[in-house]
Design a protein around this motif. Structure first.
Motif, PDB file in Angstrom:
ATOM      1  N   GLU A 146      24.215  57.543  22.637  1.00 36.02           N
ATOM      2  CA  GLU A 146      23.415  58.565  21.962  1.00 36.02           C
ATOM      3  C   GLU A 146      22.019  58.786  22.543  1.00 36.02           C
ATOM      4  N   ARG A 182      24.710  76.592  35.124  1.00 35.32           N
ATOM      5  CA  ARG A 182      23.597  75.655  34.960  1.00 35.32           C
ATOM      6  C   ARG A 182      22.344  76.167  35.675  1.00 35.32           C
ATOM      7  N   GLY A 242      15.052  60.639  18.634  1.00 34.24           N
ATOM      8  CA  GLY A 242      15.185  60.305  20.049  1.00 34.24           C
ATOM      9  C   GLY A 242      16.636  60.214  20.501  1.00 34.24           C
ATOM     10  N   LEU A 243      17.545  60.687  19.656  1.00 34.23           N
ATOM     11  CA  LEU A 243      18.964  60.641  20.032  1.00 34.23           C
ATOM     12  C   LEU A 243      19.406  62.000  20.575  1.00 34.23           C
ATOM     13  N   LEU A 244      20.413  61.972  21.436  1.00 32.18           N
ATOM     14  CA  LEU A 244      20.909  63.194  22.071  1.00 32.18           C
ATOM     15  C   LEU A 244      21.274  64.245  21.031  1.00 32.18           C
ATOM     16  N   GLN A 265      33.098  62.962  35.649  1.00 40.70           N
ATOM     17  CA  GLN A 265      33.725  62.366  34.475  1.00 40.70           C
ATOM     18  C   GLN A 265      32.976  62.671  33.182  1.00 40.70           C
ATOM     19  N   GLN A 266      31.941  63.484  33.307  1.00 38.05           N
ATOM     20  CA  GLN A 266      31.188  63.866  32.115  1.00 38.05           C
ATOM     21  C   GLN A 266      31.639  65.256  31.666  1.00 38.05           C
ATOM     22  N   SER A 303      19.333  66.035  39.838  1.00 36.56           N
ATOM     23  CA  SER A 303      19.064  66.506  38.480  1.00 36.56           C
ATOM     24  C   SER A 303      17.798  65.876  37.922  1.00 36.56           C
ATOM     25  N   ALA A 328      28.661  65.810  37.732  1.00 37.33           N
ATOM     26  CA  ALA A 328      29.172  64.477  37.404  1.00 37.33           C
ATOM     27  C   ALA A 328      30.574  64.655  36.833  1.00 37.33           C
ATOM     28  N   ARG A 336      23.548  66.622  20.659  1.00 34.85           N
ATOM     29  CA  ARG A 336      24.791  67.168  21.209  1.00 34.85           C
ATOM     30  C   ARG A 336      25.114  68.539  20.654  1.00 34.85           C
ATOM     31  N   MET A 377      27.308  68.115  29.051  1.00 38.51           N
ATOM     32  CA  MET A 377      26.400  67.094  29.580  1.00 38.51           C
ATOM     33  C   MET A 377      25.929  67.473  30.989  1.00 38.51           C
ATOM     34  N   LEU A 390      22.211  67.985  32.429  1.00 38.89           N
ATOM     35  CA  LEU A 390      21.970  66.757  33.180  1.00 38.89           C
ATOM     36  C   LEU A 390      20.490  66.582  33.537  1.00 38.89           C
ATOM     37  N   GLY A 391      19.913  65.480  33.099  1.00 46.08           N
ATOM     38  CA  GLY A 391      18.508  65.217  33.406  1.00 46.08           C
ATOM     39  C   GLY A 391      17.527  65.932  32.489  1.00 46.08           C
ATOM     40  N   ARG A 392      18.042  66.809  31.610  1.00 47.88           N
ATOM     41  CA  ARG A 392      17.153  67.576  30.730  1.00 47.88           C
ATOM     42  C   ARG A 392      17.720  67.626  29.326  1.00 47.88           C
ATOM     43  N   GLU A 393      18.387  66.543  28.927  1.00 51.23           N
ATOM     44  CA  GLU A 393      19.080  66.521  27.656  1.00 51.23           C
ATOM     45  C   GLU A 393      18.082  66.632  26.501  1.00 51.23           C
ATOM     46  N   HIS A 400      22.070  59.008  31.366  1.00 51.42           N
ATOM     47  CA  HIS A 400      21.642  58.908  32.764  1.00 51.42           C
ATOM     48  C   HIS A 400      22.345  57.752  33.486  1.00 51.42           C
ATOM     49  N   ASP A 455      28.589  57.992  37.910  1.00 48.54           N
ATOM     50  CA  ASP A 455      29.573  59.026  38.161  1.00 48.54           C
ATOM     51  C   ASP A 455      29.314  59.685  39.514  1.00 48.54           C
ATOM     52  N   ASN A 456      28.082  60.109  39.738  1.00 54.22           N
ATOM     53  CA  ASN A 456      27.730  60.820  40.973  1.00 54.22           C
ATOM     54  C   ASN A 456      26.225  60.645  41.167  1.00 54.22           C
ATOM     55  N   ILE A 461      17.073  62.627  37.742  1.00 52.85           N
ATOM     56  CA  ILE A 461      17.206  61.277  37.207  1.00 52.85           C
ATOM     57  C   ILE A 461      16.765  60.292  38.289  1.00 52.85           C
ATOM     58  N   ARG A 468      19.296  59.513  25.993  1.00 51.30           N
ATOM     59  CA  ARG A 468      19.221  60.086  27.337  1.00 51.30           C
ATOM     60  C   ARG A 468      19.450  58.981  28.364  1.00 51.30           C
TER      61      ARG A 468
END
Ligand SMILES: Nc1ncnc2c1ncn2[C@@H]1O[C@H](COP(=O)(O)OP(=O)(O)OP(=O)(O)O)[C@@H](O)[C@H]1O
Ligand SMILES: [Mg+2]
Lengths: 252, 325
Positions: free
Chosen positions: B194, A163, A119-121, A101-102, B214, A99, A123, A106, A110-113, B200, B206-207, B216, B196
Motif C-alpha cells: 500500500e 502515460r 500516505g497509502l497508495l 508484471q505490474q 520513471s 514494468a 488506487r 501502476m 510509475l514514480g508518481r503514485e 517502487h 520488474d524492470n 525511481i 509508494r
C-alpha cells in the motif's frame, strides 16, 4: 502547417552543439536543434545513426559530453530522468519502459503514485484516471487492472503513449512509436500526436516511415552516423531529398 | 491500442490457470500437508493446541526473515547473509543485554543486523556488485565473525525483561513471539502493498531501467531492501536469543534454505517484480509444520532432511513452473 506561427514563439527546447561519446566511440556530434511549442519535428536516420541516443540525452538518461540544453530559456544540466520530467518532458522509449508484471494503472503512475492522507497508495484515483485517459485516447485494453505482460504489443505501446501524453506539459519525445503497430493502431497514434499540437506541446518523433514523417511533421532533421546532415521544412522538401540525406547517396 | 478481441480470446484461459495455481498453491499445499499430518499423526499429538502453538512459536524467526526476503527478492536481489546475521545479532544482543540492559541489547542486536544490511546494500547498490555474490561472501564472513565473537561459546541471556519481551512472555494472553509475527506481517504487508515504497520495490525488480527513467532511485531501493532484510534478520536473532535464553553461533544456521523456500513457495518471484507477504507467512508456517510433523512421525534427522528437501523441491517446482512464461 503552422511553422510560421510557432516560429514566433520561444522554442520549448534548444539543443546547441550537443556531442556524446561512449568511451572512444562518438555517437553524436555537433547537434543543434530547436523545437517550438505545438511543433512536430521528425528525427530520421538509418539504424545506429544516434537517434535514440539523442532522445536519451534530452530526457536526462545520458549526460552529453559537451553542448547545452535549454528548456524555455533556461539552460539545464540534467543528470537523471526525474529532472526532465520536472521540466514537463515525457518520453516514449523504443523499448517502452513498462514494468511488465505490474498493472496498467501502476505503470501509468510509475514514480508518481498519488497517496491519500495516510500516505497509502490512492488506487481508486489511479484506476479512475487511467480509465478516463484510456477512454479518451481510445486505447483498447481489457481494463486498468490488466497486467502489462498480458497485453498485445500494440496495447503496450498504447499504454506508454497514454502515460506520456498524460504527464507532458511541454515536450514529448517519441522513439519509433508505431514500429510494432498495425494499420489502424498506427493511424490512432498519429491522431494522438496531432492532438498534441492542439495542446501546444512540442513533439520530437523518430520514425523510419517517411510516409508518416511527411504526414505528421513540420520539420525534418536528418542524422547520419552521429552527424547532423541538415534540417528541412517538410513543406519545402520531398522524399528523394530526405532519402539522399539519410543515405549520403545522390538520387537521380 | 489493438482491437479488444485479440486479448479477449487468447488470454482468459491461461489467466485463470495462473491465478488459480500460482496464487493459491501455497494455501493448497498448506492444507494438504496439514490434513496429511492431522490424519497420520492424530494419535501422536499433532493436533493438540500445545503442538500447534509450538509450531507458531518456532516459526516466528523464519517468518520475520521471510518478510525481509520478500522485499529483497521483489526488488530483484537476494540476501543469503541472513543465515549468519541471525547469530551475530543474537550474540551482540546477549553480550550487551547482560551488561547494559534491555535497551542496549535491542540496539546492539538490531544494529548489528542493520550494519550487515548496510554493508550488503552499499556494495550492491553503489559499488554495483551482484547481490548473490556479495551476500554469499558476507554470509561466510559473518559466520566467521559470530564464531570468533565468543570463541564458539554460548552466551546465556539472564535479563528476564528481554527474554519475556522476545521469548517466553505474553501480552493479553497471546505469546510475545506471536505478537512479533503478527505485527511484522501486518506492517510488512501494508508497506509492501500500500505504499509508494512498496510499488517502487516491485517496479525496480520488474524492470530497473523503466523504474529509473520513471524517476525511481534504483540504488536507494536496493540499499533499502537489504537494510530491511538485515534489520529483520537482526530481530529474528533477538527472538531466538529471547526464546532460548541464550545466544550461540549456530543460531539461524539452517534457516536460510527454509526462508528462501517459504518465500518462493509463498508466491514471490525469484527474479523480482511480484510477491506477497501473506504468502510468505503461510509458506513459513508450512515449513514449520513440516518440520514438526516429520519429527512426530519419528523420522531420523537424516530422513527428515531428505523428505523436507524433496517436498520443498516439489513445492518450488510447482510454484515456479506456473510463474515462468
Ligand atoms: N550505452 C552505449 N554504449 C556504447 N555505445 C552506444 C550506447 N548507446 C548507443 N551506442 C552506440 O551509439 C550509436 C547510436 O545508437 P542509437 O541507439 O542512438 O541508434 P538509433 O539511431 O536509435 O538506431 P535505431 O534506428 O536502430 O534505433 C550506435 O553505434 C550504438 O552502438
Ligand atoms: Mg533507436
Amino acid at each position: 502547417m503552422n511553422a510560421n506561427v510557432s516560429a514566433a514563439n520561444e522554442p520549448v527546447l534548444k539543443l546547441k552543439d550537443i556531442r556524446k561519446t561512449f568511451g572512444g566511440v562518438t555517437a553524436i556530434e555537433n547537434f543543434s536543434l530547436d523545437v517550438h511549442p505545438g511543433e512536430i519535428v521528425a528525427l530520421v536516420g538509418d539504424n545506429g545513426a544516434g537517434k535514440s541516443t539523442l532522445i536519451k540525452i534530452i530526457s536526462g538518461v545520458y549526460t552529453p559530453t559537451s553542448g547545452t540544453i535549454t528548456i524555455e530559456n533556461q539552460t539545464v544540466a540534467m543528470s537523471n530522468a526525474t529532472m526532465a520530467r520536472g521540466h514537463g518532458i515525457e518520453v516514449v522509449y523504443q523499448d517502452l519502459a513498462l514494468a511488465d508484471q505490474q498493472t496498467v494503472y501502476m505503470n501509468m503512475f510509475l514514480g508518481r503514485e498519488p497517496v491519500n492522507r495516510f500516505g497509502l497508495l490512492d488506487r481508486r484515483r489511479m484506476i479512475a484516471e487511467t480509465e478516463t485517459l484510456v477512454k479518451e485516447l481510445d486505447v483498447r485494453i481489457p481494463s486498468a487492472h490488466a497486467t502489462i505482460r498480458d497485453l498485445s504489443g500494440g496495447q503496450r505501446q498504447g499504454v506508454a503513449i497514454a502515460r506520456a501524453t498524460h504527464w507532458a506539459s511541454k515536450l514529448i519525445l517519441l522513439d519509433e512509436p508505431t514500429a510494432a503497430l498495425g494499420v489502424a493502431e498506427t493511424a490512432k497514434v498519429e491522431e494522438i500526436v496531432e492532438s498534441l499540437k492542439r495542446r501546444n506541446i512540442g513533439v520530437l518523433i523518430i520514425s523510419h516511415s517517411l510516409d508518416q514523417v511527411f504526414k505528421l511533421s513540420d520539420r525534418i532533421c536528418v542524422l547520419r552516423r552521429g552527424k547532423q546532415i541538415g534540417i528541412r521544412e517538410t513543406a519545402k522538401t520531398d522524399k528523394n531529398e530526405i532519402i539522399a540525406m539519410i543515405t549520403g547517396l545522390q538520387q537521380h | 491500442m489493438s482491437s479488444a478481441h485479440s486479448s479477449a480470446s487468447g488470454q482468459p484461459a491461461s489467466l485463470v490457470n495462473r491465478l488459480n495455481l500460482q496464487q493459491y498453491v501455497v494455501y493448497l499445499g498448506f492444507l494438504v500437508i496439514f490434513l496429511f499430518f492431522a490424519i497420520v499423526l492424530k494419535d501422536s499429538g499433532f493436533l493438540t493446541v500445545r503442538n500447534l502453538s509450538n509450531i507458531m512459536l518456532q516459526t516466528a524467526p523464519v517468518t520475520i526473515m521471510a518478510i525481509g526476503l520478500v522485499f529483497v527478492m521483489s526488488a530483484g536481489e537476494i540476501d543469503l547473509s541472513i543465515g549468519s546475521t541471525v547469530a551475530v545479532s543474537a550474540l551482540a544482543a546477549a553480550v550487551t543485554v547482560n551488561d547494559y540492559g534491555l535497551g542496549a541489547g535491542i540496539i546492539a542486536g538490531i544494529g548489528a543486523g542493520l550494519l550487515i544490511g548496510l554493508l550488503n546494500g552499499v556494495l550492491v547498490a553503489y559499488v554495483k556488485l551482484p547481490s548473490f555474490l556479495v551476500t554469499l561472501a558476507t554470509l561466510g564472513l559473518f559466520a566467521g565473525v559470530s564464531r570468533s565473537m565468543t570463541n564458539l561459546r554460548s552466551i546465556p541471556v539472564t535479563d528476564s525483561t528481554f527474554t519475556g519481551f522476545f521469548g517466553s512472555g505474553s501480552f493479553l494472553g497471546v505469546p510475545s513471539l506471536i505478537w512479533w509475527t503478527v505485527v511484522a506481517v501486518a506492517c510488512g504487508h501494508v508497506i509492501y502493498r500500500e505504499t509508494r515504497f512498496g510499488a517502487h520495490v516491485l517496479a525496480t525488480g520488474d524492470n530497473s531501467r523503466a523504474a529509473s527513467v520513471s524517476g525511481i532511485s534504483v540504488p536507494r531501493i536496493r540499499l533499502a531492501v537489504l537494510l530491511i532484510s538485515g534489520g529483520l534478520a537482526g530481530l529474528a536473532g533477538l527472538l531466538y536469543a529471547g526464546r532460548l535464553q541464550a545466544a550461540k553461533y549456530t543460531l539461524g544456521e539452517t534457516d536460510l534454505m527454509t526462508v528462501i523456500a517459504a518465500v518462493i513457495v509463498g508466491g514471490t518471484l525469484l527474479n523480482g517484480g511480484k510477491g506477497t507477504i501473506i504468502g510468505a507467512l503461510v509458506g513459513s508456517l508450512m515449513m514449520g509444520m513440516l518440520n514438526n510433523g516429520l519429527i512426530l512421525m519419528g523420522l531420523s534427522v537424516s530422513d527428515q532432511m531428505i523428505v523436507r528437501g524433496l517436498i520443498i523441491l516439489a513445492a518450488v517446482a510447482v510454484s515456479l513452473r506456473e510463474k515462468s512464461r
